[in-house]
Design a protein around this motif. Structure first.
Motif, PDB file in Angstrom:
ATOM      1  N   ASP A 123      31.625  44.715  38.109  1.00 47.82           N
ATOM      2  CA  ASP A 123      31.940  43.441  37.372  1.00 47.82           C
ATOM      3  C   ASP A 123      32.134  43.708  36.078  1.00 47.82           C
ATOM      4  O   ASP A 123      32.805  43.236  35.201  1.00 47.82           O
ATOM      5  N   ALA A 124      31.317  44.823  35.444  1.00 45.11           N
ATOM      6  CA  ALA A 124      31.178  44.929  34.109  1.00 45.11           C
ATOM      7  C   ALA A 124      32.446  45.680  33.388  1.00 45.11           C
ATOM      8  O   ALA A 124      32.169  46.225  32.343  1.00 45.11           O
ATOM      9  N   SER A 125      33.168  46.274  34.124  1.00 43.80           N
ATOM     10  CA  SER A 125      33.962  47.200  33.430  1.00 43.80           C
ATOM     11  C   SER A 125      35.457  47.095  33.726  1.00 43.80           C
ATOM     12  O   SER A 125      36.108  46.563  34.665  1.00 43.80           O
ATOM     13  N   ILE A 126      36.136  47.941  33.093  1.00 43.41           N
ATOM     14  CA  ILE A 126      37.739  47.903  32.893  1.00 43.41           C
ATOM     15  C   ILE A 126      38.166  48.694  34.062  1.00 43.41           C
ATOM     16  O   ILE A 126      39.505  48.588  34.416  1.00 43.41           O
ATOM     17  N   GLY A 132      39.786  41.153  37.144  1.00 44.36           N
ATOM     18  CA  GLY A 132      40.993  40.966  36.749  1.00 44.36           C
ATOM     19  C   GLY A 132      41.519  42.032  35.437  1.00 44.36           C
ATOM     20  O   GLY A 132      42.395  41.878  35.091  1.00 44.36           O
ATOM     21  N   SER A 133      40.624  42.821  35.277  1.00 45.89           N
ATOM     22  CA  SER A 133      40.853  43.799  34.446  1.00 45.89           C
ATOM     23  C   SER A 133      42.246  44.846  34.474  1.00 45.89           C
ATOM     24  O   SER A 133      42.769  45.450  33.780  1.00 45.89           O
ATOM     25  N   THR A 157      39.399  31.955  42.299  1.00 46.84           N
ATOM     26  CA  THR A 157      39.535  32.761  43.608  1.00 46.84           C
ATOM     27  C   THR A 157      40.785  33.844  43.751  1.00 46.84           C
ATOM     28  O   THR A 157      40.786  34.565  44.423  1.00 46.84           O
ATOM     29  N   LEU A 158      41.875  33.681  42.886  1.00 44.94           N
ATOM     30  CA  LEU A 158      42.933  34.565  42.786  1.00 44.94           C
ATOM     31  C   LEU A 158      42.366  36.266  42.589  1.00 44.94           C
ATOM     32  O   LEU A 158      42.829  37.031  42.966  1.00 44.94           O
ATOM     33  N   GLY A 159      41.412  36.163  41.544  1.00 45.26           N
ATOM     34  CA  GLY A 159      41.137  37.548  40.999  1.00 45.26           C
ATOM     35  C   GLY A 159      39.688  37.754  40.935  1.00 45.26           C
ATOM     36  O   GLY A 159      39.413  39.100  40.704  1.00 45.26           O
ATOM     37  N   SER A 160      38.854  37.119  41.574  1.00 43.94           N
ATOM     38  CA  SER A 160      37.524  37.578  41.600  1.00 43.94           C
ATOM     39  C   SER A 160      36.499  36.774  42.648  1.00 43.94           C
ATOM     40  O   SER A 160      36.588  35.501  42.811  1.00 43.94           O
TER      41      SER A 160
END
Length: 387
Positions: A123-126, A132-133, A157-160
């Motif tokens: 969750d915290a990363s590119i 969405g990264s 909800t589309l990206g996460s």
């Protein structure tokens, strides 16, 4: 790292934690975009975050403290899009914990994070397929060459699968967590509205009186470590009395030996004209052996097509990712939790292969036109320092 600072004549001492992470990702990506020019090439992205956490524990056992997190740029353009991410104060004791300020709501904090290729989690990363990264490399969100693609990616909800009832990740709010009892813990957050003094968004937002409730259970059964969570959120829409926005979610993580299997799910319903209605889930498996970690994750998200709100068309995002990492500081002390992006003294090299497919029912011109679909892949490597 932590510093102890004497507090004058008081018997209590200040403890100050300072840390963060920085990572750089270099990748080749290729994308086919319906209705726009294709994109191929090598690009880079950087992600940074630093925190400052002072606290003091009094003779009566109460701990008072603060948490200030600052985010750096996480874009391929190099724009200075960082700033203060979280800023809140807390008091902790035998009664539990109270947090006041800009922070994640309770349901998000209590949801386990699916296994990823490297600490502290996707969750915290590119490298993430859940934040969405990957959109830094595959343009499945926003306007691309005059073509409109997906919306509601970040905490939508589309990206996460970590969707938020408030439409973002941090709101001015008050949160209470109970003490953990027999493996169970409950949390409740209240926010007046979905504005943010840190980002400068307007006070007069659509949503107000936001409640977010979460619960989790953590325990070990023989060789198995299990974490399970559930959440529910609701709010009022200031401008649409017919709307009844609600969010449900659940998550699970099971670990045995070097294997971890987990996933989470979110569903949003009742938003005004179904603007933010949709469902998302992510599942993953990882295996850790010595300094190596291998992981495979899959994300699915769908919600209302942002170009045709109120008419029924949807858009969908499917992402598959295979990742590997090598811990250059293997054996150092580390603190991990399926519910928290904990920090550690760590240096990692990682790599990943990510495949992305975005499709929508209806194209920009309207009904009867094909959707502006996006297909692509990203192959890259990176380096991360956590301190």
């Amino acid at each position: 790292m932590a510093l102890l600072v004497p507090a004058g004549a008081s018997a209590a001492e200040w403890e100050i934690s300072v840390g963060g992470y920085m990572e750089q990702y270099l990748a080749f990506s290729s994308a086919d975009i319906g209705g726009a020019a294709d994109r191929d090439g090598v690009d880079a992205a950087v992600g940074t975050e630093f925190y400052f956490r002072p606290s003091i524990t009094l003779d009566n056992g109460l701990t008072f403290g603060a948490d200030l997190s600052l985010e750096g740029s996480a874009s391929t353009t190099g724009d200075a899009d960082g700033g203060i991410d979280e800023a809140f104060v807390f008091v902790r004791g035998s009664f539990g914990e109270i947090l006041i300020g800009e922070q994640e709501l309770a349901g998000s904090r209590l949801t386990p994070r699916p296994p990823g290729a490297y600490f502290p989690g996707p969750d915290a990363s590119i490298l993430s397929i859940n934040s969405g990264s990957i959109g830094n490399f595959i343009p499945f969100s926003g306007a691309v060459g005059g073509v409109e693609t997906g919306d509601d990616v970040y905490r939508g909800t589309l990206g996460s699968s970590f969707a938020s009832i408030a439409g973002g990740d941090n709101q001015p709010s008050i949160t209470y967590f109970t003490p953990r009892f027999a493996g169970f813990q409950l949390g409740l957050s209240y926010a007046r509205d979905s504005s943010s003094s840190l980002t400068g968004s307007s006070t007069y937002t659509d949503l107000r009186h936001i409640f977010d409730i979460g619960a989790n259970y953590v325990n070990s059964f023989g060789d198995f470590d299990v974490a399970i969570s559930a959440r529910w959120g609701t709010a009022e829409n200031r401008f649409d009395p017919r709307a009844d926005p609600q969010l449900w979610g659940a998550g699970i993580s099971v670990e045995r030996g070097g294997f971890t299997i987990g996933g989470n799910w979110s569903e949003s319903r009742g938003s005004s004209r179904a603007r933010n209605d949709g469902v998302a889930y992510e599942v993953g498996i990882s295996y850790e052996t010595g300094p190596w970690t291998f992981a495979f994750t899959h994300f699915h998200g769908q919600n209302t097509d942002n170009e045709h709100i109120g008419f029924g068309p949807e858009e969908r995002l499917e992402t598959f990712q295979l990742g590997v990492s090598y811990d250059l500081n293997y054996g150092a002390t580390r603190v991990e939790s399926p519910f928290s992006l904990a920090w550690a003294d760590k240096a990692e090299i990682f790599g990943s292969i990510t495949a992305v497919n975005f499709d929508e029912d209806v194209g920009d011109p309207g009904f009867g036109t094909p959707g502006n679909d996006v297909d692509g892949f990203v192959i890259g490597t990176g380096f991360r320092l956590s301190f």
